[in-house]
Scaffold this motif. Sequence first.
Motif, mmCIF file in Angstrom:
data_model
loop_
_atom_site.group_PDB
_atom_site.id
_atom_site.type_symbol
_atom_site.label_atom_id
_atom_site.label_comp_id
_atom_site.label_asym_id
_atom_site.label_seq_id
_atom_site.Cartn_x
_atom_site.Cartn_y
_atom_site.Cartn_z
ATOM 1 N N THR A 82 0.981 -1.237 0.068
ATOM 2 C CA THR A 82 0.049 -0.067 0.026
ATOM 3 C C THR A 82 0.814 1.257 0.184
ATOM 4 O OG1 THR A 82 -1.588 -1.079 1.233
ATOM 5 C CG2 THR A 82 -1.752 1.156 1.247
ATOM 6 N N ASP A 83 0.570 2.352 -0.758
ATOM 7 C CA ASP A 83 1.374 3.561 -0.704
ATOM 8 C C ASP A 83 1.083 4.099 0.699
ATOM 9 O OD1 ASP A 83 1.323 6.655 -0.808
ATOM 10 O OD2 ASP A 83 1.137 6.299 -2.993
ATOM 11 N N PRO A 84 2.440 4.323 1.219
ATOM 12 C CA PRO A 84 2.249 4.778 2.675
ATOM 13 C C PRO A 84 1.346 6.069 2.997
ATOM 14 C CG PRO A 84 4.711 4.466 1.811
ATOM 15 C CD PRO A 84 4.013 4.459 0.781
ATOM 16 N N ASP A 85 0.974 6.792 2.069
ATOM 17 C CA ASP A 85 0.220 7.603 2.119
ATOM 18 C C ASP A 85 -1.103 7.146 2.402
ATOM 19 O OD1 ASP A 85 2.291 9.697 2.026
ATOM 20 O OD2 ASP A 85 1.537 10.240 -0.077
ATOM 21 N N TRP A 86 -1.475 5.889 2.103
ATOM 22 C CA TRP A 86 -2.958 5.577 2.102
ATOM 23 C C TRP A 86 -2.961 4.217 3.042
ATOM 24 C CZ3 TRP A 86 -7.511 6.453 -0.360
ATOM 25 C CH2 TRP A 86 -7.448 7.433 -1.120
ATOM 26 N N MET A 87 -1.828 4.026 3.846
ATOM 27 C CA MET A 87 -1.688 2.912 4.795
ATOM 28 C C MET A 87 -2.768 3.090 6.056
ATOM 29 S SD MET A 87 2.426 2.145 5.122
ATOM 30 C CE MET A 87 3.039 1.135 3.983
ATOM 31 N N ARG A 88 -3.487 2.098 6.469
ATOM 32 C CA ARG A 88 -4.411 2.163 7.527
ATOM 33 C C ARG A 88 -5.864 2.687 7.057
ATOM 34 N NH1 ARG A 88 -2.331 -0.306 11.890
ATOM 35 N NH2 ARG A 88 -0.214 -0.171 12.107
ATOM 36 N N GLN A 89 -5.958 2.662 5.662
ATOM 37 C CA GLN A 89 -7.131 3.164 5.305
ATOM 38 C C GLN A 89 -7.921 1.994 4.551
ATOM 39 O OE1 GLN A 89 -7.898 6.519 5.417
ATOM 40 N NE2 GLN A 89 -6.178 6.520 6.517
ATOM 41 N N GLY A 90 -7.888 0.662 4.735
ATOM 42 C CA GLY A 90 -8.209 -0.336 4.237
ATOM 43 C C GLY A 90 -8.198 -0.844 3.068
ATOM 44 N N VAL A 91 -6.934 -0.162 2.329
ATOM 45 C CA VAL A 91 -6.547 -0.580 1.103
ATOM 46 C C VAL A 91 -6.333 -1.894 1.028
ATOM 47 C CG1 VAL A 91 -4.941 -0.050 -0.868
ATOM 48 C CG2 VAL A 91 -5.855 1.641 0.235
ATOM 49 N N ALA A 92 -5.231 -2.437 1.901
ATOM 50 C CA ALA A 92 -4.800 -3.910 1.757
ATOM 51 C C ALA A 92 -5.819 -4.906 2.053
ATOM 52 C CB ALA A 92 -3.560 -3.899 2.629
ATOM 53 N N SER A 93 -6.764 -4.645 3.143
ATOM 54 C CA SER A 93 -7.719 -5.255 3.128
ATOM 55 C C SER A 93 -8.667 -5.642 2.222
ATOM 56 C CB SER A 93 -8.488 -4.928 4.558
ATOM 57 O OG SER A 93 -7.972 -4.719 5.423
ATOM 58 N N ALA A 94 -8.819 -4.544 1.255
ATOM 59 C CA ALA A 94 -9.828 -4.656 0.144
ATOM 60 C C ALA A 94 -9.077 -5.307 -0.728
ATOM 61 C CB ALA A 94 -10.197 -3.114 -0.297
ATOM 62 N N LEU A 95 -7.632 -5.382 -1.017
ATOM 63 C CA LEU A 95 -6.991 -6.136 -2.105
ATOM 64 C C LEU A 95 -7.178 -7.585 -1.792
ATOM 65 C CD1 LEU A 95 -4.135 -3.828 -2.595
ATOM 66 C CD2 LEU A 95 -5.601 -4.802 -4.435
ATOM 67 N N VAL A 96 -6.864 -8.065 -0.442
ATOM 68 C CA VAL A 96 -7.058 -9.505 0.193
ATOM 69 C C VAL A 96 -8.560 -10.028 -0.138
ATOM 70 C CG1 VAL A 96 -7.041 -10.785 2.315
ATOM 71 C CG2 VAL A 96 -5.187 -9.386 1.733
ATOM 72 N N ALA A 97 -9.328 -9.180 0.043
ATOM 73 C CA ALA A 97 -11.097 -9.545 0.176
ATOM 74 C C ALA A 97 -11.071 -9.861 -1.513
ATOM 75 C CB ALA A 97 -11.828 -8.484 0.670
ATOM 76 N N ASP A 98 -10.719 -9.108 -2.253
ATOM 77 C CA ASP A 98 -10.572 -9.121 -3.798
ATOM 78 C C ASP A 98 -10.185 -10.530 -4.521
ATOM 79 O OD1 ASP A 98 -11.227 -7.878 -6.625
ATOM 80 O OD2 ASP A 98 -8.905 -8.428 -6.618
ATOM 81 N N ILE A 99 -9.008 -10.796 -3.946
ATOM 82 C CA ILE A 99 -8.465 -12.031 -4.257
ATOM 83 C C ILE A 99 -9.093 -13.285 -3.653
ATOM 84 C CG2 ILE A 99 -6.229 -13.216 -3.975
ATOM 85 C CD1 ILE A 99 -4.795 -10.819 -4.058
ATOM 86 N N ALA A 100 -9.639 -13.080 -2.594
ATOM 87 C CA ALA A 100 -10.280 -14.167 -1.789
ATOM 88 C C ALA A 100 -11.620 -14.391 -2.558
ATOM 89 C CB ALA A 100 -10.686 -13.756 -0.331
ATOM 90 N N ARG A 101 -12.182 -13.633 -3.368
ATOM 91 C CA ARG A 101 -13.500 -13.822 -4.061
ATOM 92 C C ARG A 101 -13.117 -14.825 -5.125
ATOM 93 N NH1 ARG A 101 -13.670 -8.166 -3.537
ATOM 94 N NH2 ARG A 101 -15.261 -7.644 -1.986
ATOM 95 N N ARG A 102 -11.900 -15.206 -5.431
ATOM 96 C CA ARG A 102 -11.684 -16.095 -6.481
ATOM 97 C C ARG A 102 -11.999 -17.613 -6.147
ATOM 98 N NH1 ARG A 102 -5.612 -14.549 -8.581
ATOM 99 N NH2 ARG A 102 -6.199 -12.230 -8.438
ATOM 100 N N GLY A 103 -12.126 -17.842 -4.793
ATOM 101 C CA GLY A 103 -12.769 -18.884 -4.071
ATOM 102 C C GLY A 103 -11.642 -20.006 -3.873
ATOM 103 N N LEU A 104 -10.320 -19.661 -3.865
ATOM 104 C CA LEU A 104 -9.059 -20.557 -3.635
ATOM 105 C C LEU A 104 -8.572 -20.144 -2.382
ATOM 106 C CD1 LEU A 104 -7.578 -20.814 -7.214
ATOM 107 C CD2 LEU A 104 -8.917 -22.551 -6.237
ATOM 108 N N ARG A 105 -8.018 -20.887 -1.566
ATOM 109 C CA ARG A 105 -6.952 -20.774 -0.390
ATOM 110 C C ARG A 105 -5.970 -19.942 -1.023
ATOM 111 N NH1 ARG A 105 -5.090 -25.599 0.144
ATOM 112 N NH2 ARG A 105 -2.987 -25.109 -0.211
ATOM 113 N N ILE A 106 -5.640 -18.988 -0.078
ATOM 114 C CA ILE A 106 -4.568 -17.995 -0.238
ATOM 115 C C ILE A 106 -3.464 -18.406 0.761
ATOM 116 C CG2 ILE A 106 -3.799 -15.648 -0.268
ATOM 117 C CD1 ILE A 106 -6.685 -14.851 -0.794
#
Length: 147
Positions: A82-106
């Motif tokens: 995550t861009d340091p200016d955007w850390m702790r704004q939910g960006v990384a969590s949103a990216l993980v959730a997006d990947i998890a939608r593929r339905g495979l173990r990460i």
Amino acid sequence: MRAEVIIRHAAAEDIAALRDIFVRASLVNEGARELMAAHPEWFAWDDAMLPFTRVAVAGERVVGFASARPDDGFLELEDLFTDPDWMRQGVASALVADIARRGLRIEVSASPDASGFYESAGFVAIGMAETEGGPAPRMCLEAWRGS
């Protein structure tokens, strides 16, 4: 988040932003700064990961990215920055959730500095991995937990 963040596939025109975020986000952690000084080659964006990369965009600005490549029935999370200016704004969590939608173990070999984030995102420790930077927690997010 400060502004609406959209997750999309990475494109060739994003590469400069990916490289910039990769380096700047890595410099946030003191341990990574020492490794970067000793092994700058470890901190080079690999263009071959582009087809496996999703970016978080706010307005026209890339504010984070994640790369997850298929590996024998699961997704190996290679990058999550995550861009340091955007850390702790939910960006990384949103990216993980997006990947998890593929339905495979990460699975991920988490840097020790990031293991707390991964735990908060639902990952569980499954062992240790030997990496170029030394031992790292091996963590897993089951598909059903991230959906």
